[in-house]
Design a protein around this motif. Structure first.
Motif, short mmCIF file in Angstrom:
data_model
loop_
_atom_site.label_atom_id
_atom_site.label_comp_id
_atom_site.label_asym_id
_atom_site.label_seq_id
_atom_site.Cartn_x
_atom_site.Cartn_y
_atom_site.Cartn_z
N LEU A 107 0.82 -1.21 0.00
CA LEU A 107 0.00 0.00 0.00
C LEU A 107 0.85 1.26 0.00
CD1 LEU A 107 -2.88 -0.96 2.48
CD2 LEU A 107 -3.00 -0.80 -0.01
N SER A 108 2.02 1.21 0.64
CA SER A 108 2.85 2.43 0.75
C SER A 108 3.81 2.60 -0.42
CB SER A 108 3.63 2.43 2.07
OG SER A 108 4.46 1.29 2.16
N THR A 109 4.33 1.49 -0.97
CA THR A 109 5.34 1.61 -2.04
C THR A 109 4.88 1.05 -3.37
OG1 THR A 109 6.39 -0.54 -1.59
CG2 THR A 109 7.14 1.34 -0.28
N GLY A 110 3.81 0.24 -3.35
CA GLY A 110 3.37 -0.40 -4.59
C GLY A 110 4.21 -1.58 -4.99
N LYS A 111 5.18 -1.97 -4.14
CA LYS A 111 6.07 -3.09 -4.46
C LYS A 111 5.93 -4.19 -3.41
CE LYS A 111 9.48 -0.07 -6.67
NZ LYS A 111 10.86 0.47 -6.61
N PRO A 112 6.04 -5.46 -3.82
CA PRO A 112 5.90 -6.56 -2.86
C PRO A 112 7.06 -6.61 -1.87
CG PRO A 112 6.53 -7.41 -5.02
CD PRO A 112 6.26 -5.95 -5.20
N VAL A 113 6.76 -6.98 -0.65
CA VAL A 113 7.78 -7.17 0.39
C VAL A 113 8.04 -8.67 0.50
CG1 VAL A 113 8.28 -6.96 2.85
CG2 VAL A 113 7.08 -5.11 1.66
#
Length: 806
Positions: free
Chosen positions: A798-804
């Motif tokens: 939600l904050s970066t648009g990238k998977p963690v």
């Protein structure tokens, strides 16, 4: 006019473009023969065979499914010219050498069928000169057909006639290229580099010249000239690297060799930029040689420094003030840039002014109308607006005066004045070149409507131009219900008319995410369709189809009521999917772009899917630490049972493996064809090459299903793999975890997915219902959403648009 049927195509030349054109023909189910010179050693078809094998390795993938490379028939000019007699279209795509092309035409002429169209994929050589060696019988059927690289993904195809080309030939070819290949066609005049490369490369050269004038670095320029300016995200210099600096130099040389100061008043700015010359001399040709204007070293992106002829740290961004300026209304934006104190702002005004100036001066010689220029730049160079569209939006006469003042002050690249039609006559009166009557044709001095071939009759919302008065899908037709989440409507107010008999549901949320309001709207649509219509089509006029459930919309309820709120929201989504699957009328999903997570679940529960070729479908919830929770895993288990029942096998596990792997690894089909291979599309689903024909096809499909007596499937129990299948899958997962291929949390998620698709702790072959498996989905989903590592993944996305990855 009888329909021109393309049963087989020959592509001459197995180089980068020829092989990829052949690949795209295979994608759209057109049989193709790929020719090249006979190999000097080994099998005669060795050159072509190697090119076909290489198609499987190229990125981005030219083939929808890599294995389809085997469908391309290899041939050589020495042994196989007789194959040309069975081809309806012959596309020449050999190297840009006039003498080589002319020699090849002499060789193939005796073998060309009497009805066949012959077309050259030259990027800028004279089509008329190429036609001169052809027999008189072939000349009327010869033209230029310029694909852009990579041909599968680039929407633009330019068609170029010679003085002897029959108009009907261009109409036939335009129809095939539009509907059969899924492209946007622009007809260009036979001038050097045609339209897109003429304006686009001149623009790149002008940009490089202004970069020198203003002393800006390449990374700052790319930051300014990418998405912020409404252009391709790669900007100017990254685009050059992708295209290939040698390729760019060749196109530049075509301009230099075929134009002069008399034919092009901007000719002085066509000199090969020193930096381009230097990089080519160094062998740094861009992406293909892993070094050009940029070079990747480890994780670092370096940029080239011409002064030191070395690579230095890159990543510098433009000043934030110019990003804010570029968000202003067009007229205010151009004024601010022109009067900016900083170099970056004045640079932006300079390149925009140059593009307006160049397009206006050359419109009459390169194109029939301003629409051709704007569409060519949008489709061929990734611009949101063509030069004339932006100029018109900003205020036609105000911008024209600004350009003319700069020309008079010696700030422009050429002293050539703007043409008289800019300031006088119908354009000045209308306030621009695009009107509801058509786009301006400087040769006639009138506004000319866009071509209305029958193929465009099935594009209900053909790509429009600013000011042309085209219908907007957001307001067209008859609205039945509309709120912030969804619009339910029909094309025609008359329910008895074919275009009014099927309800359309258009999701309006950002990225078409499925919020509770969207779900409620879709359920309302099904109810309305059952009462009064022949079916419902889920379609939106822009991409994506849907990126899935709106997690952000669920968070407030989760914070207030905890996991019980999530359980309730998931059950509502599952109920929606079953409502769609068992609706009293066919529900057709018209998919274009991404259909991920809940978007994929929405599609697979529909009665039919009509899918644009460039659609990317998959269950991706693992990326945010969750499992598919709206029936996606239930679909995988049910399809495995159905596929087993249709075979002679009695073990369900082999039919389950691919679906489980796709969900557990968050595999996304990189095309509609690959999505079918993953099981998200059925053989009965339709793949449509052209995105603009999607709605027409989907509406027709819904009507045909209804009128053919379609009924929803029976609700059936079906067998599952049970605890034995679960044990087999988990054993493989343990090996992956212990081997370090997946994290502990990935192992946990995959185990939960396996539990659902196998039906939980039951005997193999136990008959279960969809509702039973959906309860297992909810149980796993709710257990994961309170897991700390899943919450890390959700917040990261939600904050970066990238998977963690954790």
């Amino acid at each position: 006019m009888s329909r021109f049927q393309v049963r087989k195509v020959a592509v001459l030349g197995a180089g980068v473009m020829g092989a990829q054109i052949a690949a795209h023909l295979v994608n759209v189910k057109v049989p193709v023969v790929l020719f090249d010179l006979p190999a000097k050693e080994g099998p005669k078809n060795g050159i072509v065979t190697k090119a076909i094998d290489n198609l499987k390795k190229l990125k981005p993938a030219p083939l929808g499914v890599a294995d389809d490379a085997s469908l391309i028939l290899a041939a050589n000019y020495e042994e196989n010219l007789g194959l040309l007699k069975d081809c309806d279209l012959i596309i020449e795509a050999i190297a840009e050498r006039m003498d080589w092309k002319l020699d090849l035409y002499k060789k193939i002429a005796p073998f060309v069928a009497k009805h066949a169209i012959v077309a050259s994929n030259t990027s800028g050589l004279s089509i008329t000169k190429l036609s001169e060696v052809l027999p008189e019988a072939i000349k009327p059927r010869f033209c230029g057909i310029h694909f852009f690289n990579p041909p599968r993904y680039m929407y633009l195809v330019e068609l170029i006639a010679t003085p002897t080309t029959q108009p009907v030939i261009l109409d036939q070819l335009e129809t095939f290229v539009t509907s059969g290949l899924g492209k946007g066609v622009v007809r260009a005049k036979d001038t050097p580099n045609f339209i897109a490369n003429r304006v686009g490369i001149a623009g790149m050269l002008a940009t490089m010249k202004e970069v020198e004038n203003f002393g800006l670095s390449y990374d700052v320029v790319d930051d300014l000239t990418g998405k912020k300016l409404g252009r391709a995200s790669s900007g100017t210099f990254r685009t050059a690297d992708v295209v290939g600096l040698d390729t760019m130099a060749h196109v530049v040389k075509t301009l230099q060799d075929n134009l002069d100061e008399k034919s092009d008043p901007f000719y002085a700015s066509f000199g090969t930029p020193p930096v381009l010359k230097t990089l080519i001399e160094m062998g740094n040709l861009g992406q293909k040689s892993k070094a050009g204007f940029y070079k990747k070293v480890g994780r670092d992106i370096l940029r080239f420094d011409l002064a030191g002829k070395e690579y230095v740290p890159g990543g510098e961004k433009a000043d934030a003030v110019y990003e804010r300026m570029l968000k202003k209304p067009a007229g205010e934006r151009l004024q601010l840039l022109r009067n900016a104190e900083g170099a970056q702002g004045r640079f932006l005004w300079a390149i925009l002014r140059n593009s307006f100036h160049y397009a206006a001066v050359h419109l009459a010689t390169i194109a029939d109308t301003a629409a051709d220029v704007d569409l060519a730049m949008r489709w061929g160079f990734g611009m949101k607006q063509g030069p004339f569209e932006l100029w018109q939006e900003a205020g036609w006469l105000e911008v024209a005066k600004m350009i003319q003042e700069d020309i008079a002050a010696g700030k422009a690249l050429s002293k050539a004045p703007l043409p008289k039609w800019v300031f006088e006559g119908p354009v000045a009166k209308a306030g621009g070149v695009h009107t509801p009557e058509g786009s301006f044709n400087p040769s006639t001095g009138k506004f000319q409507p866009r071509r209305q071939l029958p193929v465009y009759g099935i594009q209900y919302f053909r790509e429009s131009l600013r000011g042309d008065g085209s219908p907007d899908y957001k307001t067209a037709g008859k609205t039945l219900f509309e709120d912030a989440a969804i619009r339910l409507w029909t094309l025609d107010e008359n329910v008895d008319a074919a275009s009014g008999s099927v309800l359309i549901a258009s999701i309006k949320s950002k990225m078409h995410a499925i919020s509770p309001d969207v779900a409620e709207g879709l359920a309302r649509g099904v109810e309305m369709a059952e009462a009064n219509y022949q079916g419902m089509v889920i379609w939106s006029g822009d991409e994506p189809f849907s990126v899935g459930a709106d997690l952000q919309a669920m968070l407030p309820a989760f914070m207030i009521a905890g996991v019980s709120a999530i359980d309730g929201a998931e059950q509502e989504l599952q109920n929606l999917m079953l409502r769609i699957r068992y609706a009293g009328v066919p529900v057709v999903s018209a998919v274009r772009g991404m259909a991920l997570g809940g978007g994929c679940e929405l599609a697979v529960h529909s009665a039919r899917r009509v899918v644009a070729m460039e659609s990317y479908i998959g269950l991706v919830e693992v990326g945010v630490g969750l499992i598919p929770g709206a029936g996606g895993l239930t679909y995988i288990a049910r399809r495995a049972a159905e596929n087993m029942a249709a075979s002679t096998g009695k073990d369900i596990l082999p039919f389950l493996t691919e679906g489980f792997t796709a969900a557990a690894m968050a595999k996304v089909g990189t095309s509609a064809l690959e999505s079918r291979k993953l099981g998200y599309l059925l053989d009965s689903d339709l793949v449509v090459p052209n995105k603009d024909e999607l709605l027409y096809t989907a509406l027709n499909e819904a009507r045909a299903m209804y009128q053919g007596g379609w009924r929803a499937p029976h609700k059936r129990l079906f067998p599952v793999a049970g605890r034995n299948g679960l044990a087999t899958i988990k054993a493989q997962l343990v090996n992956m975890r212990d081997g370090g291929f997946v994290s502990a949390h990935d192992f946990h998620i995959a185990s939960l997915i396996a539990n659902v698709v196998c039906g939980g702790d039951v005997d193999a072959g136990t008959l279960v219902s969809e509702e039973y498996l959906m309860a297992l989905e909810r149980q796993a989903f709710c257990a994961l959403i309170v897991h700390p590592k899943t919450q890390e993944r959700i917040m990261g996305m939600l904050s970066t648009g990238k998977p963690v990855r954790n």
